[in-house]
Write an enzyme that holds these catalytic residues in place. Structure first.
Site, PDB file in Angstrom:
ATOM      1  N   CYS A 171       0.761  -1.429   0.579  1.00 37.62           N
ATOM      2  CA  CYS A 171      -0.432  -0.755   0.324  1.00 37.62           C
ATOM      3  C   CYS A 171       1.115   0.860  -0.347  1.00 37.62           C
ATOM      4  CB  CYS A 171      -0.440  -0.421   0.885  1.00 37.62           C
ATOM      5  SG  CYS A 171      -2.297   1.601   0.902  1.00 37.62           S
TER       6      CYS A 171
ATOM      7  N   HIS B 291      -4.003  -5.290   0.790  1.00 46.90           N
ATOM      8  CA  HIS B 291      -3.688  -5.425   1.694  1.00 46.90           C
ATOM      9  C   HIS B 291      -3.374  -6.869   1.322  1.00 46.90           C
ATOM     10  CE1 HIS B 291      -2.660  -1.801   3.889  1.00 46.90           C
ATOM     11  NE2 HIS B 291      -3.745  -1.166   3.092  1.00 46.90           N
TER      12      HIS B 291
ATOM     13  N   GLU C 125      -1.925  -8.629   3.667  1.00 42.85           N
ATOM     14  CA  GLU C 125      -2.392  -9.163   4.817  1.00 42.85           C
ATOM     15  C   GLU C 125      -3.550  -9.324   5.420  1.00 42.85           C
ATOM     16  OE1 GLU C 125      -1.552  -6.443   4.373  1.00 42.85           O
ATOM     17  OE2 GLU C 125      -1.500  -4.876   5.592  1.00 42.85           O
TER      18      GLU C 125
END
Ligand code: MN
Length: 248
Positions: free
Chosen positions: A117, A221, A223
């Site tokens: 990001c 993202h 994650e």
């Protein structure tokens, strides 16, 4: 097998009288999802504090096998040579300086780098590119790339260049990814190529044209993903860090 140590940049929060704890203190922190995702991918996460001293960046990175530039606040337009077009778009200049020092130290050591990001945008700025200060205000026809209510459930498709590091990692020409950003790459820096784009043309991934060492930035993202593509990105990054560790 020994886990590679993944140095991760952190966010800063200024003093806030509305906070219950540490109200008049500056905080350095990282959202837990990123930390646990790196551990899940086989890395040993190590948070790298901003020591407010660029000369210490190479030292603090010293024991790491890779650098992860995390998400967070806006890049300051002054960092890419522009004035903020709105007062609240002034960005986080101290964090830019801290992360630029880390990135330069990592590149000098041929250390694998993953930018997430803001981290992808920082890579572009470090190589000489610029950003849209606000996609919704400045890019006609842009898809929504951020929605405060949907937050990490806002998603869109990306089209991926199969002949790229990212294309080989994902093994697909399109994916759906989460999208939580209001800045974006405007001029792509020399030395970088765009390897994924949203349907509106906004750049969603960059990598070095010459991969002297693993250098990848993704606008989404990984994650927070649940689609397997996300773990693939973190897995490939951690694998590159393992390789570098074994070469050391
Ligand atoms: Mn997006």
């Amino acid at each position: 097998m020994a886990r590679p140590c993944i140095g991760m940049s952190v966010s800063s929060e200024p003093p806030d009288p509305a906070r219950a704890l540490f109200r008049n203190k500056t905080l350095q922190y990282l959202e837990q999802g990123m930390i646990l995702a790196v551990a899940r991918a086989g890395g040993l996460p190590l948070l790298l504090p901003d020591l407010k001293d660029e000369a210490l960046a190479p030292r603090v990175l010293g024991q790491c096998d890779g650098l992860l530039l995390s998400g967070g606040s806006d890049i300051a337009p002054v960092t890419y040579g522009e004035e903020p077009r709105r007062e609240d778009w002034a960005g986080d200049r101290p964090r830019d300086l801290y992360e630029l020092a880390l990135l330069h130290a990592a590149l000098a050591r041929a250390m694998p780098v993953l930018g997430v990001c803001r981290g992808m945008q920082l890579i572009n700025v470090a190589f000489g590119g610029t950003l849209w200060q606000d996609l919704a205000a400045e890019v006609q026809g842009a898809l929504p790339h951020r929605d405060q209510d949907l937050y990490d459930t806002l998603a869109h498709e990306i089209r991926i260049d199969r002949e790229s590091v990212l294309g080989r990692i994902l093994g697909a020409s399109s994916r759906t990814v989460n999208s939580v950003h209001h800045q974006g790459v405007r001029e792509l820096a020399p030395g970088l190529r765009a390897t994924a784009r949203a349907p509106d043309g906004i750049i969603e991934a960059v990598e070095a044209t010459e991969q002297k060492s693993f250098l990848l930035g993704v606008q989404w993202h990984p994650e927070w993903g649940e689609d397997g593509a996300s773990d693939a990105v973190l897995g490939a990054f951690v694998a590159a860090c393992v390789e570098r560790r074994e070469r050391r």
